[in-house]
Design an enzyme around this catalytic site. Structure first.
Site, PDB file in Angstrom:
ATOM      1  N   GLY A 147       0.821  -1.214   0.000  1.00 24.05           N
ATOM      2  CA  GLY A 147       0.000   0.000   0.000  1.00 24.05           C
ATOM      3  C   GLY A 147       0.849   1.256   0.000  1.00 24.05           C
ATOM      4  O   GLY A 147       0.462   2.271   0.586  1.00 24.05           O
ATOM      5  N   SER A 227       4.772  -5.649  -2.425  1.00 19.28           N
ATOM      6  CA  SER A 227       4.858  -4.217  -2.708  1.00 19.28           C
ATOM      7  C   SER A 227       5.608  -3.485  -1.581  1.00 19.28           C
ATOM      8  O   SER A 227       6.733  -3.876  -1.260  1.00 19.28           O
ATOM      9  CB  SER A 227       3.437  -3.676  -2.911  1.00 19.28           C
ATOM     10  OG  SER A 227       3.469  -2.425  -3.524  1.00 19.28           O
TER      11      SER A 227
END
Ligand SMILES: *[C@@H]1O[C@H](CO)[C@@H](O)[C@H](O)[C@H]1NC(C)=O
Ligand SMILES: *[C@@H]1O[C@H](CO)[C@@H](O)[C@H](O)[C@H]1NC(C)=O
Ligand SMILES: *[C@@H]1O[C@H](CO)[C@@H](O)[C@H](O)[C@H]1NC(C)=O
Ligand SMILES: *[C@@H]1O[C@H](CO)[C@@H](O)[C@H](O)[C@H]1NC(C)=O
Ligand SMILES: *[C@@H]1O[C@H](CO)[C@@H](O)[C@H](O)[C@H]1NC(C)=O
Length: 569
Positions: A147, A227
């Site tokens: 995120g 991520s």
């Protein structure tokens, strides 16, 4: 007498709850009797499970996996640090005090404040432990969500850990401060930044010290993230305080070398933020004092507009704002050196690593290219926007070569397939494959390329390819997933097995397995030009040098126009 697995599954499915105590609330006294008998058969004399930690006892609850209905225990919302409020806002985390009562870890605690949505709470330094059996010594996966360090991407990854449980892996998921709360920095010792990373470090130390109480083997901890979570996991493996405490790492679509792993304008951003909140100063002590007085919502709102101005105004793609920073060297700094140079010198834990990319990472940005088109026109107005910040060069010829390679004689967003190709390579492929080339001489490095275009990953594909985050849909259970087809089920089985094999043994294919067409996934051999890669699709393919042409293009750009030292790449 034993209850069959089928009955357990039905028991759970009928009620559409995963929690036994929840069910109790719904049923009549008559059925409670039946329930007690059932529980006796299943082997629980108690619905709640109590476990000791160095801080005090915690109480978790018995639950069942969605797949096979396997019983496990969920401990949610265990505090690993004091709430970062008041004087602890914009400061390193402080460990939690002992407690005397039994801590109720049967319900989730608040998540951290996010940048794009008005949710979460600053009081959020909690972790969740999901354990198949508190009496064993099982391998552990510590999961860090993605995120971009500003929001929670794939919130189901924080509790949909059922498939890992079925493989007898303990999963711990960690909440860390996000956005301005986790990463404000004036690049000095007053507001050094990296609070979110320091939270993660404290959480891992907590887990290492306490996980044996939950049935975990502290010598078998694998850090796993996607991520920004992958970036986080890798920063942790480069931290001195975790020396000898981690046995493996899985980096899904992230690396400390990606351009968004390091903030480029943190100090500017901090003072712009101050200005928006009526704190006109360039003195970090005053800024800190005044920003501590602001409400959560004021800070969140102002950080959103600052983020948009500084990030997009200052060079789309070159970085983000409230993310990790290089701190000035001082006691308590998380890192001060350049990640690229550290990797190149082998200054990181030499533990087995699994790392990979999806075939078309930046396809998730198509909507963004449309929504923020005006910012992306930067690329047409100033060709130097194409130059990665970390190249340390403003050479116009290099910029032209990059534009020609990806966009040709068009405007930046005129052909979305080209724009996505550029963004995928610039933000993911180049840095992640560079990570592989730098790390593999020092540590066993297993490279994957995920190319399976399944419905579970994405229903409505505009471009051919697998976008950022699709693998999460197979690894984790999400309530939104519904019925899935057989190919997707098979893919789930494959991914879960590879991940769990690695977590248990440090090798994703320790032996031949039909599931992988009996293919063995070999680590990258740093002595050859043939980079072995496990291509995960309906059928497994062993390929070499994924994205070769583009990788070679960038190698040339960096070697001819780049100026070392590099921080990211
Ligand atoms: C773990 O061990 C304790 C004490 O021996 C026992 O009461 C409990 O039932 C065991 N739990 C599981 C899940 O095996
Ligand atoms: C923050 O932004 C939201 C949405 O724009 C707005 O409704 C709210 O009033 C703002 N809050 C503060 C404290 O500025
Ligand atoms: C590229 O565009 C420029 C200006 O629009 C034009 O003069 C030139 O001929 C074009 N080149 C190619 C190869 O299409
Ligand atoms: C976009 O560019 C690709 C080549 O990179 C080409 O194959 C495709 O036809 C182009 N699409 C459009 C709509 O022009
Ligand atoms: C699928 O994608 C197309 C093209 O982008 C779009 O027009 C359509 O609304 C999408 N459908 C769904 C269900 O998202």
């Amino acid at each position: 007498m034993r209850i069959s697995d089928n009955m357990r599954v039905n028991f759970r499915l009928v009620h559409n709850f995963r929690s036994v105590p929840d069910i109790v609330d719904m049923i009549t006294t008559k059925t409670i009797l039946i329930y007690v008998v059932l529980c006796g058969f299943i082997g629980y004399s108690e619905q709640k499970v109590r476990v000791k930690t160095q801080y005090g006892s915690v109480k978790g609850k018995n639950v069942y996996t969605v797949g096979k209905g396997k019983a496990y225990v969920a401990f949610q919302g265990i505090p690993y640090a004091k709430p970062p409020l008041g004087e602890l806002r914009f400061a390193a985390p402080v460990s939690f005090d002992r407690w005397d009562h039994v801590y109720d870890a049967t319900k989730p605690k608040s998540t951290c404040v996010e940048l794009y949505e008005n949710k979460g709470n600053e009081d959020c330094l909690y972790l969740n432990i999901f354990t198949p059996n508190i009496n064993r010594s099982l391998p552990i996966m510590i999961w860090f969500h993605g995120g971009a360090f500003v929001f929670i991407y794939g919130s189901h990854t924080l509790n949909g850990v059922d498939y890992f449980i079925e493989e007898d892996v303990i999963v711990v998921t960690v909440h860390y401060r996000l956005g301005v709360f986790g990463f404000l920095s004036t690049e000095d010792e007053t507001i050094p930044g990296n609070f979110g990373l320091k939270d993660q470090l404290m959480a891992v130390e907590w887990i290492h010290k306490n996980i044996h109480h939950f049935g975990g083997n502290p010598n078998k901890i694998t850090l796993v993230g996607q991520s920004a979570g992958a970036v986080s996991a890798q920063y942790l493996t480069m931290h001195k305080r975790l020396e000898g405490k981690i046995s493996g790492i899985i980096q899904q679509s992230g690396s400390v070398l990606v351009p968004w792993a390091l903030s480029r304008y943190p100090r500017t951003g901090a003072y712009v933020l101050g200005g928006k909140l009526g704190v006109s100063t360039t003195d970090s002590t005053i800024l800190l004092k005044e920003l501590r007085k602001k409400s959560t919502e004021e800070l969140r709102n102002a950080s959103f507009s600052t983020h948009m101005e500084v990030v997009f105004g200052g060079g789309t793609f070159n970085s983000l704002l409230f993310i990790p920073v290089r701190e000035p060297p001082h006691k308590g700094s998380y890192f001060s050196s350049m990640a690229f140079e550290d990797l190149k010198r082998g200054e990181f834990k030499r533990i087995p690593k699994m790392i990979g990319i999806n075939s078309l990472e930046a396809a998730f940005m198509i909507g963004e290219f449309q929504a923020f088109n005006k910012y992306y026109q930067n690329y047409d107005q100033n060709i130097r926007r194409y130059l990665p910040n970390d190249l340390n060069s403003r050479n116009e010829l290099a910029a032209k070569l990059i534009k020609d390679h990806y966009i040709g004689n068009h405007s930046f967003t005129s052909n979305i397939s080209n724009t996505v190709h550029f963004a995928s390579d610039d933000q993911f492929v180049r840095p992640i494959l560079k990570d592989v080339y730098l790390a593999s001489p020092f540590a066993k490095t297993y490279l994957y390329h995920f190319t399976y275009q399944g419905n579970l990953g994405k229903r409505n594909r505009t471009l051919n390819g697998v976008e950022h985050g699709e693998e999460l849909e197979y690894l984790f259970y999400g309530k939104h997933q519904g019925n899935i087809d057989n190919d997707d089920k098979k893919m789930r089985e494959k991914l879960v097995k590879l991940w769990c094999n690695f977590i248990k043994t440090g090798n994703p294919t320790p032996s031949k397995d039909d599931l992988f067409n009996n293919q063995i996934w070999e680590p990258v051999n740093a002595d050859t030009d043939h980079t072995t890669c496990f291509e995960i699709d309906k059928k497994i393919n062993i390929i070499e040098n994924p994205h070769r042409e583009d990788v070679e293009f960038w190698e040339k750009i960096y070697s001819e126009y780049g100026n070392r030292p590099f921080d990211t790449y």
